[in-house]
Write a protein that holds these residues in place. Structure first.
Motif, PDB file in Angstrom:
ATOM      1  N   GLN A  35       0.830  -1.202   0.000  1.00 13.72           N
ATOM      2  CA  GLN A  35       0.000   0.000   0.000  1.00 13.72           C
ATOM      3  C   GLN A  35       0.869   1.260   0.000  1.00 13.72           C
ATOM      4  O   GLN A  35       0.553   2.253  -0.665  1.00 13.72           O
ATOM      5  N   PHE A  36       1.966   1.213   0.752  1.00 12.74           N
ATOM      6  CA  PHE A  36       2.905   2.335   0.772  1.00 12.74           C
ATOM      7  C   PHE A  36       3.487   2.571  -0.625  1.00 12.74           C
ATOM      8  O   PHE A  36       3.559   3.712  -1.101  1.00 12.74           O
ATOM      9  N   ASP A  38       2.191   1.746  -3.464  1.00 13.17           N
ATOM     10  CA  ASP A  38       1.142   2.279  -4.337  1.00 13.17           C
ATOM     11  C   ASP A  38       1.014   3.790  -4.168  1.00 13.17           C
ATOM     12  O   ASP A  38       0.856   4.531  -5.148  1.00 13.17           O
ATOM     13  N   SER A  39       1.087   4.261  -2.928  1.00 14.95           N
ATOM     14  CA  SER A  39       0.983   5.710  -2.706  1.00 14.95           C
ATOM     15  C   SER A  39       2.201   6.442  -3.266  1.00 14.95           C
ATOM     16  O   SER A  39       2.094   7.570  -3.732  1.00 14.95           O
ATOM     17  N   THR A  42       2.258   8.012  -6.794  1.00 14.13           N
ATOM     18  CA  THR A  42       1.573   9.279  -7.056  1.00 14.13           C
ATOM     19  C   THR A  42       2.490  10.489  -6.851  1.00 14.13           C
ATOM     20  O   THR A  42       2.075  11.615  -7.113  1.00 14.13           O
ATOM     21  N   THR A 107       2.458   4.271   6.211  1.00 14.63           N
ATOM     22  CA  THR A 107       1.998   5.612   5.845  1.00 14.63           C
ATOM     23  C   THR A 107       1.512   5.607   4.399  1.00 14.63           C
ATOM     24  O   THR A 107       1.835   4.695   3.624  1.00 14.63           O
ATOM     25  N   GLU A 108       0.764   6.640   4.060  1.00 15.96           N
ATOM     26  CA  GLU A 108       0.404   6.881   2.669  1.00 15.96           C
ATOM     27  C   GLU A 108       0.876   8.281   2.299  1.00 15.96           C
ATOM     28  O   GLU A 108       0.566   9.272   2.987  1.00 15.96           O
ATOM     29  N   SER A 110       1.431  11.757   0.181  1.00 16.59           N
ATOM     30  CA  SER A 110       0.681  12.687  -0.659  1.00 16.59           C
ATOM     31  C   SER A 110       1.533  13.054  -1.868  1.00 16.59           C
ATOM     32  O   SER A 110       2.772  13.046  -1.803  1.00 16.59           O
ATOM     33  N   PHE A 137      -4.391   8.054   9.716  1.00 19.79           N
ATOM     34  CA  PHE A 137      -5.018   7.497   8.526  1.00 19.79           C
ATOM     35  C   PHE A 137      -6.493   7.216   8.742  1.00 19.79           C
ATOM     36  O   PHE A 137      -7.330   7.509   7.878  1.00 19.79           O
ATOM     37  N   ILE A 230       1.106  13.800   5.379  1.00 21.23           N
ATOM     38  CA  ILE A 230       1.211  12.352   5.278  1.00 21.23           C
ATOM     39  C   ILE A 230       0.198  11.735   6.234  1.00 21.23           C
ATOM     40  O   ILE A 230      -0.121  12.317   7.274  1.00 21.23           O
TER      41      ILE A 230
END
Length: 313
Positions: A35-36, A38-39, A42, A107-108, A110, A137, A230
């Motif tokens: 998931q990290f 994937d973010s 961006t 984390t994800e 921005s 989150f 974040i």
């Protein structure tokens, strides 16, 4: 392939030629790391490498995620669990960047995160570290970190500005701060070359407070940059209610004080801890039936009777 010339004055990143090394640790959390990643796809800043330190995970990360589908990624495997401090040090050791963005895998990111964290370095040559606004989150309106208040060198307590408060714009002003947050911090190579890396003695928790103190003692500024944001899935790897967390928070609170307080401050702290903190916490754990936590708390405190040398990192 032409050798890339490293920027020697890292205080003034002029353009996108500055390389950022994103460093994160995976410890038995392949799905969180996916998931990290994937973010990270961006991110608008183009010139980065992403180093994943697989910190002795039971199942190697390469067996769980097809890393070839993510650009810029380099995987480093450690067969020994080096903790947060040692794992990040390994990543820093292998990194090629002018800046190291140390960030949790829970984390994800921005899109403009790296762009915004780089900006303050252009504006003030003393800035050695920048930190984003960190929000939870699960509840993204709530702030986890908007800077740190100074640590109380008589009690060993430090509090994050804005913690658990609704973000209504009151934390949108950038400012220097006392400590970086280990969840997400961008550090210039110049800082690492002058101050060194994390003190591996801490292993887990308080290591970023210790590093921040050493960085500020060397004359650098730590800067909170709220335009960089974040989201954090807090304590996903260790767990909020883990006895391991209790052990290291206890042990390293005392360790920080031993390393950074004066004899007078330490004397008062030891009295405060022994008379108030130790019996209160121990009784609380026992009353709640948290025997493992009580044992971890005692072990964390009593570790200091056998640890004498504080200079080794």
């Amino acid at each position: 392939m032409a050798k890339r010339e490293r920027v020697t004055d890292a205080a003034y990143p002029a353009d996108e030629s500055v390389l950022v090394s994103i460093i994160t640790i995976n410890y038995n959390q392949a799905e969180l790391t996916r998931q990290f990643l994937d973010s990270a796809t961006t991110l608008t800043y183009p010139n980065y490498e992403l180093i994943i330190v697989d910190n002795a995970s039971v199942q190697p990360l390469s067996a769980s995620i097809n890393l070839h589908q993510y650009p810029h990624v380099r995987l480093i495997r450690s067969e020994v669990n080096l903790g947060f401090a040692g794992g990040n040090n390994l990543g820093i050791q292998e990194a090629k960047g002018d800046y190291f963005f140390i960030v949790n895998n829970d984390t994800e990111l921005s899109p403009a995160l790296l762009d915004e964290l780089l900006k303050p370095f252009r504006e003030h040559e003393q800035i050695g570290v920048t930190c984003p606004k960190i929000r939870f989150f699960e509840m993204p309106r709530l702030v986890q970190y908007a800077g740190y208040n100074p640590i109380n060198l008589y009690t060993g307590q430090a509090t994050a500005i804005g913690y658990n408060q609704a973000d209504d714009g009151q934390f949108d002003k950038p400012h220097t701060t006392y400590f970086a947050h280990g969840c997400a911090m961008m550090v210039s190579r110049n800082v690492v070359e002058r101050v060194g890396r994390f003190a591996e003695r801490f292993f887990l928790y308080y290591e970023e407070l210790d590093w921040s103190q050493r960085i500020r003692d060397a004359g650098f500024l730590i800067y909170y940059q709220p335009t960089a944001t974040i989201l954090h899935k807090e304590s996903a790897s260790v767990g909020q209610n883990s006895p391991l967390r209790t052990y290291y928070l206890t042990r390293n609170r005392i360790l920080f004080m031993r390393r950074h307080s004066t004899l007078h401050q330490r004397t008062i702290f030891y009295l405060f801890f022994g008379v108030f903190v130790f019996p209160k916490h121990l009784l609380s754990y026992l009353v709640q039936g948290k025997i493992k936590h009580a044992k971890a708390f005692v072990q964390g405190a009593f570790w200091h009777f056998t640890a004498t040398s504080l200079s080794a990192v």
